[in-house]
Design an enzyme around this catalytic site. Structure first.
Site, short mmCIF file in Angstrom:
data_model
loop_
_atom_site.label_atom_id
_atom_site.label_comp_id
_atom_site.label_asym_id
_atom_site.label_seq_id
_atom_site.Cartn_x
_atom_site.Cartn_y
_atom_site.Cartn_z
N VAL A 1 0.82 -1.21 0.00
CA VAL A 1 0.00 0.00 0.00
C VAL A 1 0.85 1.27 0.00
CG1 VAL A 1 -0.22 0.23 2.51
CG2 VAL A 1 -2.06 1.04 1.03
N ALA B 1 5.51 -5.41 7.10
CA ALA B 1 4.16 -5.45 6.52
C ALA B 1 4.15 -4.73 5.19
CB ALA B 1 3.15 -4.80 7.47
N ASP B 2 3.41 -5.30 4.26
CA ASP B 2 3.17 -4.62 2.99
C ASP B 2 1.85 -3.88 3.00
OD1 ASP B 2 5.22 -5.55 0.59
OD2 ASP B 2 5.16 -6.94 2.28
N ARG B 3 0.92 -4.34 3.83
CA ARG B 3 -0.35 -3.63 3.99
C ARG B 3 -0.98 -4.05 5.31
NH1 ARG B 3 -4.26 -1.49 -0.21
NH2 ARG B 3 -2.64 -2.11 -1.67
N ALA C 1 -0.92 -8.07 5.63
CA ALA C 1 -0.33 -8.77 4.48
C ALA C 1 1.18 -8.57 4.53
CB ALA C 1 -0.88 -8.22 3.17
#
Length: 369
Positions: A95, A240-242, A250
């Site tokens: 995100v 974390a990526d999102r 995620a």
């Protein structure tokens, strides 16, 4: 931030990045001169990590714009919007990229001027501020996370690569590890190989060796056995990526199973991420789009010939591991439910669940509550 390792170098108008596909045996820098080169660097994973993806995307367009002239503000805005929309297609899950694009578009759209050059300069300056802010945010995450874990001598485990190579500098989960080491509280960090791309074995190992942080590599499949055998492990720390509004997270594939084994073994499971990774528009993890990559990444292993590495001559080789014709499922990320997460650490502080709650109030954290 360590002066030894720098994955993103920006000296207007020049952007160079450390090619992570060549690591850990070769420190090769690549010049990124425009948005097309930035898109390729991100999609091919020459650069990776949610914060780094956003910074490289923003600065790749800044490098392009720095050599261009626009007659009107409208022509500058049109070009910037078009290239940002193109960069948005590089990778779908992180995100931070979309957050940066939204902020950059807003900056140029709200600049009151008829001059295309002013719009251009506004964009470049905004991208540069993002670079500086990411480093400061990561150092704050490191401090908050180290305080959460405490001053006792501890061991921790981390997954994938969340350090200088994944950010503008210092790192998120690995930033907490750095802070623990700096305050003398770290006995050892274990890190997973992180199949199938081996970001742990290649990249995290490279960072930890460079920083001389005591560390030990483990197979992804050995973590449960490790937690049972080593009672000094206080926490598993991941990036974390999102992060959804309820705290569902995620992150690199394999994170979910780490959270499950952490819960079973009574180990803290901590997510470290800047607030730019928090997506309040995503209600829960069920709404997160998961990138699926080429099955060849599982079926074929790529690396450098061992004898050549020992002799100082690098030869990249591909090894067919699975029988030809084998099919593979290769999601790049998975979603860890908030229920399995002990705390989420951002640059603003530590987020915990209210007593009896199974989810986090990320909106409240973003409001400063």
């Amino acid at each position: 931030m360590s002066a030894r390792l720098q994955a993103i170098k920006w000296e207007r108008p020049h952007l160079t990045i450390l090619n992570q596909l060549a690591l850990p045996h070769s420190s090769e820098y690549i010049e990124i001169s425009d948005a097309r080169a930035g898109h390729y660097a991100i999609s091919s994973m020459q650069t990776r990590g949610a914060p780094a993806i956003a910074i490289v995307a923003a600065l790749s367009l800044a490098a392009e714009l720095s050599t261009m002239h626009f007659d009107t503000s409208a022509s500058a805005r049109t070009h910037i919007h078009m290239q940002l929309d193109y960069l948005a297609t590089s990778r779908p899950t992180a995100v931070n990229l979309f957050d940066a694009i939204t902020k950059l578009k807003h900056a140029v759209d709200t600049t009151i001027t008829d001059s295309g050059q002013v719009v251009r300069d506004t964009y470049v300056q905004m991208a540069e501020r993002m670079l500086d802010a990411d480093v400061k945010d990561n150092m704050a995450i490191g401090e908050h996370g180290a305080q959460l874990i405490g001053n006792d001598k501890v061991r921790v485990l981390t997954h994938c690569n969340t350090g200088t190579l994944a950010t503008a500098g210092y790192g998120t989960a690995l930033g907490i590890v750095r802070s623990l080491h700096a305050q003398g509280s770290l006995d050892r960090v274990y890190f997973t190989e992180t199949r199938p791309y081996n970001q742990g074995a290649r990249l995290t190992a490279f960072e930890l060796l460079t920083e001389e942080i005591p560390a030990q590599l483990v197979c992804d499949s050995a973590v449960s056995a490790l937690l049972r055998s080593d009672p000094m492990i206080r926490a598993i720390i991941v990036g974390a990526d999102r992060v959804a509004a309820n705290g569902d997270t995620a992150n690199k594939i394999g994170t979910y199973q780490l959270a499950i084994t952490a819960r079973y073994h009574g180990c803290q499971f901590i997510v470290a991420a800047p607030t730019t990774s928090v997506d309040l528009h995503t209600k829960s993890g069920a709404d997160i789009v998961i990138e699926e990559r080429d099955e060849a990444e599982i079926l074929v292993q790529t690396g450098f010939e061992r004898q050549g590495v020992l002799e100082g001559r690098l030869k990249r080789v591909e090894v067919q591991v699975a029988p030809v014709g084998t099919r593979a499922w290769n999601p790049s990320f998975d979603v860890t439910p908030a229920e399995l997460i002990s705390a989420i650490v951002t640059e603003r502080g530590v987020v915990v669940k209210q007593p009896g709650a199974s989810e986090f109030d990320m909106a409240g954290h973003m409001r400063g509550e």
